[in-house]
Design an enzyme around this catalytic site. Structure first.
Site, PDB file in Angstrom:
ATOM      1  CB  SER A  92      -0.895   0.008   1.298  1.00  0.00           C
ATOM      2  OG  SER A  92      -0.328  -0.587   2.173  1.00  0.00           O
ATOM      3  CG  LEU A  93       4.614   1.628   1.056  1.00  0.00           C
ATOM      4  CD1 LEU A  93       6.212   0.934   1.450  1.00  0.00           C
ATOM      5  CD2 LEU A  93       4.534   1.889   2.952  1.00  0.00           C
ATOM      6  CB  CYS A  94       2.984   6.806  -2.231  1.00  0.00           C
ATOM      7  SG  CYS A  94       0.405   7.010  -1.378  1.00  0.00           S
ATOM      8  CD  GLU A  95       8.350   5.716  -3.153  1.00  0.00           C
ATOM      9  OE1 GLU A  95       8.396   5.709  -4.688  1.00  0.00           O
ATOM     10  OE2 GLU A  95       8.615   6.814  -2.644  1.00  0.00           O
ATOM     11  CG  ASN A 123       3.793   6.147   2.356  1.00  0.00           C
ATOM     12  OD1 ASN A 123       3.132   5.531   1.450  1.00  0.00           O
ATOM     13  ND2 ASN A 123       3.869   7.522   2.228  1.00  0.00           N
TER      14      ASN A 123
END
Length: 414
Positions: free
Chosen positions: A335-338, A375
């Site tokens: 779910s990380l923004c990467e 995050n």
């Protein structure tokens, strides 16, 4: 294919008690591997496995290894503190770009110091004094190859010193009163071949003869470090530690024994080999998404296992809830923004459904330990599957208050 060390029924019970994601460790497998390593090198009376704490810095795991006769190798003062709290007597301190206070603490803790740089000899002497035993870390430069296969590029590594620096270092240490000397080298990482250790050993044993000839120093021990890998992919062949140990034995008898150096002790630092296969990251499928690819979104992320995102490393995945499902080509994502937060890319897996439990294999080393809090995602619990089949928590999951703890009083109120 890879088979999890835990059954579906066992995991169903464990996940009822402990919410995913979590790292699960196999006590039985850990003990069996530790015993196999000790048996493989039992021909050397002074042999000692110094488990690399950085691989799996959990007290319960370290105590298991302690019970199996292992020492520990530490890279920082905090790891040395952990080892001392657990009552370890055999502690090696292999650090680089080391702070003065870390050397001071290592001396106070009576850890065996392994110096990464020639320049650190004078630095250690100045800030903490030289102990009776000192080891030096060697980097031969160039490339390290087995036959026609290039295994790694030591010349690009920040670790270790040149041969000229090594020889000068032993001369200076001897002149300054050091009595016992060690040699350490790490030339390739995660090798999947039984030939790596024997080849490395042969080179270091020849170097031991040269060290004696050039400096008059007779080494007390040679540390082969780590580098023995595991079969992350089903296509890889598993290393045979018995064959590896015998290969080192043959080099020892060929090179050191005839030259009067048969009392040299052999040390190892097999963090990955000792623990990686005996750990699973257990995670639950949260969402399915179809765009240009079919995505399987899980509740774990690179926070829990960084290797795929950092190194594009392969970790096998088992859908333990639906092993016979129709095979699909998927990306397994966190779910990380990467965008690199992916455990698998274009991987064939049995159909994953929302709620299914996935087992990510070989996470027992450099899994939890490389975690972070990007995050605001928090690090997971660690669970031990004990020899009697029961599971117990050996580290709780982080909570929001852990994340905020270092911020209270600095612009954030409790």
């Amino acid at each position: 294919m890879k088979t999890p060390f835990v059954s579906k029924d066992q995991l169903d019970q464990i996940t009822k008690e402990f919410p995913t994601p979590f790292h699960l460790y196999d006590e039985k497998g850990i003990r069996e591997t530790a015993r196999a390593v000790n048996k493989a090198f039992a021909w050397n009376p002074g042999f000692k496995e110094y488990f690399a704490v950085k691989a799996t810095p959990n007290p319960s795991i370290l105590k298991i290894l302690q019970e199996e006769g292992c020492g520990v190798d530490c890279a920082t003062d905090v790891e040395v503190m952990l080892a001392k709290k657990l009552g370890f007597k055999d502690i090696s301190f292999t650090s680089n770009d080391t702070r003065a206070e870390e050397f001071v603490y290592a001396r106070e803790a009576e850890a065996m110091i392994n110096l990464d740089a020639y320049e650190h000899i004078a630095f250690l002497d100045e800030v903490a004094g030289l102990p009776e035993t000192v080891s030096l870390r060697y980097n031969p430069g160039g490339v390290f190859s087995l036959g026609t296969d290039i295994m790694d590029h030591p010349e690009e590594s920040k670790f270790g010193m040149t041969k000229a620096q090594l020889l000068q270092g032993y001369k200076e240490l001897k002149a300054k009163g050091v009595k016992n000397f060690g040699l350490h080298a790490f030339l390739a990482s995660n090798t999947v071949t039984n030939d790596y250790y024997p080849t490395l050993a042969g080179q270091l044993f020849e170097l031991a003869l040269e060290i004696r000839e050039e400096t008059g120093v007779e080494l007390s021990f040679i540390n082969l470090s780590g580098g023995i890998g595991v079969d992350y992919s089903p296509a890889d062949k598993q290393n045979d530690i018995a064959v590896i140990g015998q290969g080192v034995h043959e080099k020892f008898d060929q090179i050191l024994v005839p030259n009067g150096l048969g009392k040299i002790k052999i040390f190892t630092e097999l963090g990955r080999f000792m623990l990686a296969p005996h750990g699973h990251l257990v995670t639950k499928v949260l969402h399915l998404k179809d765009t240009y690819r079919h995505y399987v979104g899980v509740d774990a992320s690179a926070v829990n296992l960084l290797r795929p995102a950092m190194y594009d490393a392969y970790h096998h995945i088992t859908n333990i809830s639906n092993p016979g499902g129709k095979v699909q080509v998927v990306d397994v994502t966190g779910s990380l923004c990467e965008n690199n937060d992916k455990f698998a890319k274009n991987r064939e897996l049995p159909e994953a459904r929302v709620g299914d439990i996935l087992v990510i294999h070989d996470t027992g080393a450099h899994g939890f330990s490389m975690g972070y809090q990007y995050n605001g995602r928090l690090r997971s619990a660690e669970i031990l599957l004990q020899e009697d089949g029961t599971a117990k928590m050996i580290r709780r999951a982080e909570r929001p208050e852990d994340y905020f703890a270092t911020l209270y009083g600095f612009g954030l109120d409790e």
